[in-house]
Write an enzyme that holds these catalytic residues in place. Structure first.
Site: not given
Ligand code: FPP
Length: 249
Positions: A29, A31, A33-34, A42, A76-78, A197, A205
């Site tokens: 988790d 990515n 915010r990073w 994103r 749920e990511n869809w 996490r 989640s």
């Molecule tokens: C959650 O961070 C992350 C994800 C929904 C995707 C995770 C996927 C990867 C690290 C990439 C790739 C993996 C492979 C195998 C290619 P978020 O986007 O919810 O971050 P946020 O909470 O900061 O918005």
């Protein structure tokens, strides 16, 4: 063998290399915010997260972890914007295409868990190729949870059990935790010892709901792309100081 590591912030932690958790699961988790902190899209955060995954899996393998399971895309990511979903699927395809370069020669078995039906034919084809090409690798198993949800997995398993009962292959009395777990996507895996996490969220989640019954949890504020080998060692060190009783005394 116990070794001390000095963290940048001058914290010391000890790792017992004879007591490395067998199975570590990670919710990758933070990515988004990073990327936001760096004024990047994103998708750049997810790409950075994929690089961190390679680094951490190789390192985990080198210290004796046998299984790493990561949440790459949830059921749920869809709901995310189409551009982000497309970028994640593209990343997945590139990752599967590139597995020899990124993880090759490391004796890593790659497995994918989750519902295949909604994934494109292209991804399904790559999954089959990579799973087949790495099936005899035995140093470490990397499981990618893609279009995965714990509730979906349990519902799917219940359906399979119902079908077996209907077919007369299984009696209602034969439904035990063991027979049920055999129908889960993770039937080839031991339960996770440690679930990590990063990024400050303190929830599961919908990840590995059944399998996490006795897992130890480790949370931190670091965003996944910044997660380092030292962070993994710190999580392992904390894990080694927990008293796991599995409901006993
Ligand atoms: C959650 O961070 C992350 C994800 C929904 C995707 C995770 C996927 C990867 C690290 C990439 C790739 C993996 C492979 C195998 C290619 P978020 O986007 O919810 O971050 P946020 O909470 O900061 O918005």
């Amino acid at each position: 063998m116990a070794m001390f590591f000095k963290k940048k912030q001058k914290k010391e932690f000890e790792v017992d290399y004879n007591n490395i958790p067998e199975h570590i699961a990670i919710i990758m988790d933070g990515n988004g915010r990073w990327a936001k902190k760096r004024a990047l899209p994103r998708s750049a955060g997810h790409a950075a997260g994929a690089k961190t995954l390679d680094k951490i899996v190789r390192f985990a393998e080198s210290i004796g972890v046998k299984y790493v399971t990561v949440y790459a895309f949830s059921t749920e990511n869809w709901k995310r914007p189409k551009a982000e979903v497309d970028a994640l699927m593209r990343l997945m395809i590139d990752y599967l295409d590139d597995y020899k370069r990124v993880l090759g020669g490391e004796n890593i078995r790659i497995k994918i868990i989750g519902r295949r039906e909604e994934l494109s034919d292209e991804i399904n084809e790559k999954i089959n190729i990579v799973e087949n090409a790495t099936k005899d690798n035995d140093k470490i198993t990397l499981t990618l949870a893609v279009n995965y949800g714990g509730r979906e997995e349990i519902t799917y398993a219940a359906g399979k059990i119902a079908q077996k009962v209907k077919n007369g292959e299984l009696g209602a009395d034969d439904i035990t935790e063991e027979t049920f777990a055999k129908e889960l996507y993770t039937n080839y895996l031991p339960e996770p010892d440690l679930i990590i996490r990063p990024s400050g969220e303190l929830r599961l989640s919908n990840f590995l709901l059944w399998q996490s019954a006795y897992s130890e949890f480790w949370f931190s504020d670091i965003c996944w792309p910044d997660f380092s080998k030292d962070d993994l060692l710190k999580a392992i060190s904390d894990f080694q100081h927990r008293n796991r009783r599995f409901g006993g005394v």
